[in-house]
Design an enzyme around this catalytic site. Structure first.
Site, PDB file in Angstrom:
ATOM      1  N   HIS A  93      -8.547   0.525  10.141  1.00 50.49           N
ATOM      2  CA  HIS A  93      -7.130   0.626  10.666  1.00 50.49           C
ATOM      3  C   HIS A  93      -7.281   0.281  12.251  1.00 50.49           C
ATOM      4  O   HIS A  93      -8.036   0.928  12.916  1.00 50.49           O
ATOM      5  CB  HIS A  93      -6.714   2.248  10.546  1.00 50.49           C
ATOM      6  CG  HIS A  93      -6.207   2.333   9.112  1.00 50.49           C
ATOM      7  ND1 HIS A  93      -5.853   3.531   8.665  1.00 50.49           N
ATOM      8  CD2 HIS A  93      -6.547   1.659   7.725  1.00 50.49           C
ATOM      9  CE1 HIS A  93      -5.787   3.609   7.210  1.00 50.49           C
ATOM     10  NE2 HIS A  93      -6.308   2.377   6.842  1.00 50.49           N
TER      11      HIS A  93
ATOM     12  N   TYR B  32      -5.402   0.133  15.682  1.00 47.01           N
ATOM     13  CA  TYR B  32      -4.490   0.842  16.665  1.00 47.01           C
ATOM     14  C   TYR B  32      -5.076   0.667  18.170  1.00 47.01           C
ATOM     15  O   TYR B  32      -5.607  -0.523  18.387  1.00 47.01           O
ATOM     16  CB  TYR B  32      -3.964   2.134  16.072  1.00 47.01           C
ATOM     17  CG  TYR B  32      -3.226   2.290  15.005  1.00 47.01           C
ATOM     18  CD1 TYR B  32      -1.833   1.852  14.757  1.00 47.01           C
ATOM     19  CD2 TYR B  32      -3.715   2.732  13.855  1.00 47.01           C
ATOM     20  CE1 TYR B  32      -1.339   1.736  13.627  1.00 47.01           C
ATOM     21  CE2 TYR B  32      -3.275   2.908  12.488  1.00 47.01           C
ATOM     22  CZ  TYR B  32      -1.753   2.315  12.678  1.00 47.01           C
ATOM     23  OH  TYR B  32      -1.103   2.298  11.283  1.00 47.01           O
TER      24      TYR B  32
ATOM     25  N   ARG C 278       1.026  -1.069  -0.041  1.00 48.83           N
ATOM     26  CA  ARG C 278      -0.077  -0.063   0.004  1.00 48.83           C
ATOM     27  C   ARG C 278       1.105   1.269  -0.094  1.00 48.83           C
ATOM     28  O   ARG C 278       1.860   1.193   0.835  1.00 48.83           O
ATOM     29  CB  ARG C 278      -0.981  -0.019   1.360  1.00 48.83           C
ATOM     30  CG  ARG C 278      -1.701   1.283   1.279  1.00 48.83           C
ATOM     31  CD  ARG C 278      -2.986   1.105   2.464  1.00 48.83           C
ATOM     32  NE  ARG C 278      -3.846   1.914   2.750  1.00 48.83           N
ATOM     33  CZ  ARG C 278      -3.756   2.989   3.436  1.00 48.83           C
ATOM     34  NH1 ARG C 278      -2.652   3.017   4.506  1.00 48.83           N
ATOM     35  NH2 ARG C 278      -4.580   4.011   3.575  1.00 48.83           N
TER      36      ARG C 278
ATOM     37  N   GLU D  97      -4.314  -0.800   7.875  1.00 44.92           N
ATOM     38  CA  GLU D  97      -3.319  -0.560   8.697  1.00 44.92           C
ATOM     39  C   GLU D  97      -3.391  -1.127  10.369  1.00 44.92           C
ATOM     40  O   GLU D  97      -4.483  -1.143  10.703  1.00 44.92           O
ATOM     41  CB  GLU D  97      -3.036   1.120   8.840  1.00 44.92           C
ATOM     42  CG  GLU D  97      -2.559   1.811   7.782  1.00 44.92           C
ATOM     43  CD  GLU D  97      -2.596   3.252   8.062  1.00 44.92           C
ATOM     44  OE1 GLU D  97      -2.440   3.561   9.200  1.00 44.92           O
ATOM     45  OE2 GLU D  97      -2.622   4.324   7.057  1.00 44.92           O
TER      46      GLU D  97
ATOM     47  N   ASN E 158      -6.951   8.267   2.493  1.00 44.38           N
ATOM     48  CA  ASN E 158      -6.566   7.711   3.884  1.00 44.38           C
ATOM     49  C   ASN E 158      -7.425   8.265   4.909  1.00 44.38           C
ATOM     50  O   ASN E 158      -7.431   9.438   5.009  1.00 44.38           O
ATOM     51  CB  ASN E 158      -5.188   8.098   4.189  1.00 44.38           C
ATOM     52  CG  ASN E 158      -4.624   7.225   5.523  1.00 44.38           C
ATOM     53  OD1 ASN E 158      -4.484   6.064   5.544  1.00 44.38           O
ATOM     54  ND2 ASN E 158      -4.272   8.235   6.395  1.00 44.38           N
ATOM     55  N   GLU E 159      -7.730   7.558   5.783  1.00 40.37           N
ATOM     56  CA  GLU E 159      -8.483   7.943   7.157  1.00 40.37           C
ATOM     57  C   GLU E 159      -9.438   9.305   6.880  1.00 40.37           C
ATOM     58  O   GLU E 159      -8.775  10.511   7.420  1.00 40.37           O
ATOM     59  CB  GLU E 159      -7.615   8.205   8.297  1.00 40.37           C
ATOM     60  CG  GLU E 159      -6.731   6.809   8.591  1.00 40.37           C
ATOM     61  CD  GLU E 159      -5.662   6.891   9.529  1.00 40.37           C
ATOM     62  OE1 GLU E 159      -5.371   8.177   9.981  1.00 40.37           O
ATOM     63  OE2 GLU E 159      -5.033   6.048   9.861  1.00 40.37           O
TER      64      GLU E 159
ATOM     65  N   TRP F 275       1.549  -1.383   9.098  1.00 43.10           N
ATOM     66  CA  TRP F 275       2.159  -0.060   9.008  1.00 43.10           C
ATOM     67  C   TRP F 275       3.483  -0.174   9.828  1.00 43.10           C
ATOM     68  O   TRP F 275       3.435  -0.521  10.830  1.00 43.10           O
ATOM     69  CB  TRP F 275       1.236   1.076   9.531  1.00 43.10           C
ATOM     70  CG  TRP F 275       1.774   2.271   9.349  1.00 43.10           C
ATOM     71  CD1 TRP F 275       2.642   3.097   9.978  1.00 43.10           C
ATOM     72  CD2 TRP F 275       1.615   3.327   8.177  1.00 43.10           C
ATOM     73  NE1 TRP F 275       3.085   4.193   9.399  1.00 43.10           N
ATOM     74  CE2 TRP F 275       2.439   4.291   8.502  1.00 43.10           C
ATOM     75  CE3 TRP F 275       0.784   3.290   7.236  1.00 43.10           C
ATOM     76  CZ2 TRP F 275       2.337   5.424   7.522  1.00 43.10           C
ATOM     77  CZ3 TRP F 275       0.597   4.171   6.095  1.00 43.10           C
ATOM     78  CH2 TRP F 275       1.566   5.505   6.374  1.00 43.10           C
TER      79      TRP F 275
END
Length: 380
Positions: free
Chosen positions: A230, A232, A86, A259, A163-164, A288
């Site tokens: 994503h 996290y 990516r 990610e 992205n995001e 990531w």
């Protein structure tokens, strides 16, 4: 029991064969539908190559827009066994614009290294909360502007629109903004598989993407959109990881972990659960990131200083640990070879839904084609 007359027996046999063929077609209908498509294609909540081979992303994020001189990184990423990269691009709204010629070069490098290329515009990061971020509509304009570099690359490229695309402010607008961006790209003639990131800095703690994924997918006239979460600090327990991913799989909606890392400033993501759950569900993941992180998150580098011979603890975990790249990644069949690139004992590649045979029908040497149908024993 008295046997039926010969003509009746013929009819019974024909009907039985027709039923058998119908059953086979029902079983393989998903792959057949994908095979008829151009390029990477979503069918029944799964991603397929155009030849009907199911493709599960196992990849690495690479920050190209900030490190355009690190041209060896794609080859280094490919050497880990990854099947996907990516790549961070810029639309020119916040970061340096990645030109059409540069996009073409990156795609060529992906193809040379047998990687599926997920291209993303990073300028949208945190829109609504970060004043420097730009909208998905602007990102769609960028993709249309570089359309010449994307045309004809549908087998190799996924367009990750932005992205995001929303932070934690105004994220309720995500659904309409995403649908409008999809419509704009389709209207401009882009028919690649699209990827859309979640709001809330990609983590969707509000479940906005989750609640609206079905309508978002249905809004795509090509029905060829993949959702990207994503993971996290929001996903710091196995239960949270499993709940989120299982929802999409159970509802036959395409999902990928676009990610994630092993640590983050907002909490401690459960990378073991992310990787194990993705593997058990056959869900794609993209870690990531390769190298070059700053602003206090340098621990997310997989290798130090873009040196493939200097893996970090995160890199070693991700690349060679349990459920990691080296043990779970299967190459895209568009680059040749059978499923997973393996071969039968006689040296012929196994068939992978048409990837190794010239007619693309999934049948092997029994039809004078150069691949073997995988069976339950070594010589089948």
């Amino acid at each position: 029991m008295k046997p039926p007359p010969s003509n009746t027996l013929h009819t019974v046999v024909v009907m039985a064969m027709a039923g058998l063929i119908g059953a086979v077609l029902a079983v393989f209908g998903t792959a057949a539908d994908a095979e008829a498509a151009t390029g990477l294609r979503v069918t029944d909540g799964r991603l397929y190559e155009a030849n009907g081979n199911e493709f599960v992303m196992r990849g690495v994020n690479h920050a190209h827009v900030w490190y355009p001189g690190e041209t060896d990184s794609l080859a280094d990423i490919a050497a880990t066994g990854a099947n996907t990269v990516r790549i961070v691009l810029g639309s020119g709204d916040r970061w340096t614009r990645t030109s059409a010629s540069e996009v073409s070069s990156l795609i060529d490098q992906c193809k040379a290294n047998k990687l599926i290329c997920v291209l993303e515009v990073h300028d949208t990061t945190g829109y609504g909360e970060d004043g420097a971020a730009t909208s998905l509509d602007r990102a769609a304009d960028y993709w249309i502007a570089v359309k010449s570099a994307l045309e004809g690359q549908e087998n190799y490229v996924v367009v990750n629109i932005g992205n995001e695309p929303f932070g934690n402010t105004g994220y309720s607008a995500w659904t309409d903004a995403t649908k409008n961006a999809i419509a704009k790209l389709r209207g401009a003639g882009l028919h690649h598989a699209l990827m859309v990131d979640a709001p809330n800095w990609g983590q969707d703690w509000s479940n906005t993407m989750r609640a609206n994924a079905a309508s978002g997918f249905g809004s795509d006239p090509d029905r060829n959109t993949i959702f990207s979460i994503h993971m996290y600090g929001v996903y710091d327990t196995a239960a949270e990881v499993q709940d989120y991913l299982n929802y999409f799989v159970d509802n036959r909606l395409p999902i990928v972990v676009g990610e994630f890392g092993n640590a983050h400033s907002d909490g401690d993501p459960d990378e073991d659960a992310i990787m194990a759950t993705a593997q058990s569900l056959k869900v794609g993941y993209i870690g990531w990131s390769w190298s070059g992180n700053g602003s206090g998150v340098e621990y997310l580098d997989m290798v130090d200083g873009f040196d493939p011979d200097a893996p970090t603890s995160w890199g070693s975990r991700f690349l060679t640990g349990a459920n990691g790249i080296s043990t779970t990644s299967e190459p895209a069949t568009v680059y040749g070879g059978g499923e997973g690139g393996d071969t039968a004992p006689n040296g012929y590649p196994y068939c992978a839904s048409g990837s190794s045979d010239p007619d693309g029908d999934g049948w092997g040497w029994e039809n004078n084609h150069s691949c073997m149908v995988r069976g339950s024993s070594a010589d089948s």
